[in-house]
Design a protein around this motif. Structure first.
Motif, mmCIF file in Angstrom:
data_model
loop_
_atom_site.group_PDB
_atom_site.id
_atom_site.type_symbol
_atom_site.label_atom_id
_atom_site.label_comp_id
_atom_site.label_asym_id
_atom_site.label_seq_id
_atom_site.Cartn_x
_atom_site.Cartn_y
_atom_site.Cartn_z
ATOM 1 N N VAL A 43 0.890 -1.474 -0.116
ATOM 2 C CA VAL A 43 0.033 0.182 -0.267
ATOM 3 C C VAL A 43 0.320 1.572 0.006
ATOM 4 N N PHE A 44 1.906 1.066 0.588
ATOM 5 C CA PHE A 44 2.703 2.427 1.173
ATOM 6 C C PHE A 44 3.193 2.742 -0.591
ATOM 7 N N ALA A 45 4.146 1.560 -1.080
ATOM 8 C CA ALA A 45 4.270 1.598 -2.771
ATOM 9 C C ALA A 45 3.868 2.516 -3.649
ATOM 10 N N ALA A 46 2.504 2.391 -3.491
ATOM 11 C CA ALA A 46 1.461 2.360 -4.370
ATOM 12 C C ALA A 46 1.285 3.737 -4.296
ATOM 13 N N ALA A 47 1.474 3.986 -3.265
ATOM 14 C CA ALA A 47 1.160 5.593 -2.441
ATOM 15 C C ALA A 47 2.063 7.022 -2.844
ATOM 16 N N ILE A 48 3.472 6.343 -2.545
ATOM 17 C CA ILE A 48 4.665 6.327 -3.091
ATOM 18 C C ILE A 48 4.199 6.824 -4.709
ATOM 19 N N GLU A 49 3.733 6.304 -5.356
ATOM 20 C CA GLU A 49 3.822 6.192 -7.255
ATOM 21 C C GLU A 49 3.116 6.929 -7.591
ATOM 22 N N LEU A 50 2.192 7.673 -6.791
ATOM 23 C CA LEU A 50 0.447 8.013 -7.232
ATOM 24 C C LEU A 50 1.635 9.614 -6.856
ATOM 25 N N ALA A 51 1.660 9.503 -5.605
ATOM 26 C CA ALA A 51 2.458 10.702 -5.148
ATOM 27 C C ALA A 51 3.466 11.621 -5.920
ATOM 28 N N PHE A 52 4.352 10.586 -5.950
ATOM 29 C CA PHE A 52 5.995 10.979 -7.439
ATOM 30 C C PHE A 52 5.364 11.093 -8.849
ATOM 31 N N GLY A 53 4.544 10.863 -9.117
ATOM 32 C CA GLY A 53 3.706 10.242 -10.768
ATOM 33 C C GLY A 53 4.789 11.380 -11.375
ATOM 34 N N ALA A 96 12.947 1.944 3.046
ATOM 35 C CA ALA A 96 13.830 1.085 1.473
ATOM 36 C C ALA A 96 12.962 0.432 0.975
ATOM 37 N N VAL A 97 11.514 0.382 0.905
ATOM 38 C CA VAL A 97 10.318 0.997 -0.172
ATOM 39 C C VAL A 97 10.858 2.373 -1.042
ATOM 40 N N PHE A 98 10.245 3.347 -0.434
ATOM 41 C CA PHE A 98 11.425 4.974 -0.733
ATOM 42 C C PHE A 98 12.426 4.171 -1.859
ATOM 43 N N ARG A 99 12.980 4.462 -0.940
ATOM 44 C CA ARG A 99 14.557 4.247 -2.083
ATOM 45 C C ARG A 99 14.558 2.840 -3.764
ATOM 46 N N ASP A 100 13.668 1.761 -2.942
ATOM 47 C CA ASP A 100 13.818 0.899 -3.948
ATOM 48 C C ASP A 100 13.081 1.535 -5.030
ATOM 49 N N LEU A 101 11.380 2.303 -4.363
ATOM 50 C CA LEU A 101 11.093 2.441 -5.930
ATOM 51 C C LEU A 101 11.782 3.715 -6.570
ATOM 52 N N ILE A 102 12.320 5.109 -6.270
ATOM 53 C CA ILE A 102 12.843 5.790 -6.152
ATOM 54 C C ILE A 102 13.663 5.881 -7.378
ATOM 55 N N SER A 103 14.986 4.554 -6.894
ATOM 56 C CA SER A 103 15.171 4.261 -7.818
ATOM 57 C C SER A 103 15.509 3.496 -8.988
ATOM 58 N N SER A 104 14.243 2.127 -9.363
ATOM 59 C CA SER A 104 13.843 1.400 -10.202
ATOM 60 C C SER A 104 13.390 2.440 -11.140
ATOM 61 N N LYS A 105 12.346 3.804 -10.413
ATOM 62 C CA LYS A 105 11.378 4.038 -11.068
ATOM 63 C C LYS A 105 12.545 5.205 -11.473
ATOM 64 N N LEU A 106 13.409 6.298 -11.560
ATOM 65 C CA LEU A 106 14.079 7.671 -11.558
ATOM 66 C C LEU A 106 15.497 7.329 -11.758
ATOM 67 N N ALA A 133 3.336 14.154 2.517
ATOM 68 C CA ALA A 133 3.150 13.140 3.696
ATOM 69 C C ALA A 133 3.659 11.633 3.204
ATOM 70 N N ILE A 134 4.307 11.347 1.523
ATOM 71 C CA ILE A 134 4.913 10.768 2.263
ATOM 72 C C ILE A 134 6.624 10.381 2.421
ATOM 73 N N VAL A 135 6.746 11.815 1.776
ATOM 74 C CA VAL A 135 8.414 12.068 2.633
ATOM 75 C C VAL A 135 8.324 11.673 4.241
ATOM 76 N N ARG A 136 7.971 12.613 5.056
ATOM 77 C CA ARG A 136 7.794 12.154 6.562
ATOM 78 C C ARG A 136 7.575 10.623 6.657
ATOM 79 N N SER A 137 7.059 10.010 6.505
ATOM 80 C CA SER A 137 6.519 8.218 6.880
ATOM 81 C C SER A 137 8.515 7.890 6.044
ATOM 82 N N ALA A 138 8.488 8.320 5.406
ATOM 83 C CA ALA A 138 9.715 7.625 5.108
ATOM 84 C C ALA A 138 10.585 7.435 5.544
ATOM 85 N N VAL A 139 11.088 8.959 6.060
ATOM 86 C CA VAL A 139 12.406 9.187 7.017
ATOM 87 C C VAL A 139 12.385 8.855 8.524
ATOM 88 N N GLY A 140 11.056 8.671 8.992
ATOM 89 C CA GLY A 140 10.940 7.762 9.998
ATOM 90 C C GLY A 140 10.813 6.616 9.733
#
Length: 226
Positions: free
Chosen positions: A74-84, A137-147, A124-131
């Motif tokens: 769910v978090f990965a999908a929320a990241i991808e939507l927010a960072f679209g 890890a989910v945030f890092r993997d998605l940003i790495s592969s998609k960006l 919202a997403i960045v605050r969750s990932a930072v803490g």
């Protein structure tokens, strides 16, 4: 919604919920993602729960599992939507003169963050990932592969992966100080002035060359309009 977002949410299904499950219609997926973003923002990744997300979306928890599987998914999908919008960045590299790559990327990046509609879900997403390390890890993997991998593929320089990550670190670091921590005077300076100052450094990282105009020297920085 993009096909990529749908794919992030698909890997694990726990059985199709009964027709009586609340919100079992196409719009339910969007409501779940919106609720997930709010849940992660308000409670943090650790305390966020599938049950809380389901309650916020007005659906049965089984429907959240059906569409997205685990909390991590769910978090990965929320990241991808927010960072679209941000995932369009690699397309900007070959879209104009090479000597303007740094400015194009900086202008697009800060344009996304300056838009209040886009900024809130990003925050919202960045605050969750930072803490939380799992969320990071989910945030890092998605940003790495998609960006980052896509940006590196467009660079014709030594160490393209490292250079793309350094450029991203510079832009993201500024975004954290300006929009999350709200450090002054950076938080109040006109975004055009920020773009002018940061573009030469991004340009050097992407191409090894300084842009012709380089950053403005001296002068009084403007202030962002409220």
């Amino acid at each position: 919604m993009s096909d990529d977002v749908a794919q992030v949410g698909q890997p694990r299904r726990r059985g199709r919920p009964a027709r009586s499950a609340a919100g079992a219609e196409p719009a339910a997926r969007d409501r779940i993602l919106t609720a997930a973003r709010s849940e992660f923002a308000e409670r943090g990744y650790d305390k966020a729960s599938i049950r809380g997300i389901a309650k916020g979306a007005g659906v049965d928890p089984a429907l959240v599992h059906h569409y997205f599987g685990t909390k991590e998914q769910v978090f990965a999908a929320a990241i991808e939507l927010a960072f679209g919008p941000t995932f369009q960045v690699p397309e900007l590299i070959p879209a104009g003169p090479p000597e303007q790559q740094g400015e194009r990327l900086a202008r697009f990046f800060f344009g996304v963050w300056e838009n209040p509609v886009q900024r809130e879900p990003l925050l919202a997403i960045v605050r969750s990932a930072v803490g939380n390390e799992a969320a990071a890890a989910v945030f890092r993997d998605l940003i790495s592969s998609k960006l980052m991998v896509r940006i590196a593929a467009e660079l014709n320089v030594p160490d393209p992966q490292l250079r793309s990550e350094l450029a991203a670190a510079q832009l993201v670091g500024i975004a954290l100080l300006r929009y999350v921590i709200k450090m002054k005077p950076l938080a109040d300076v006109d975004p055009e002035y920020v773009i002018a100052l940061v573009s030469p450094g991004v340009q050097r990282l992407l191409t090894g060359d300084a842009p012709a105009g380089d950053a403005p020297a001296g002068g009084t920085p403007g202030h962002a309009s409220s």
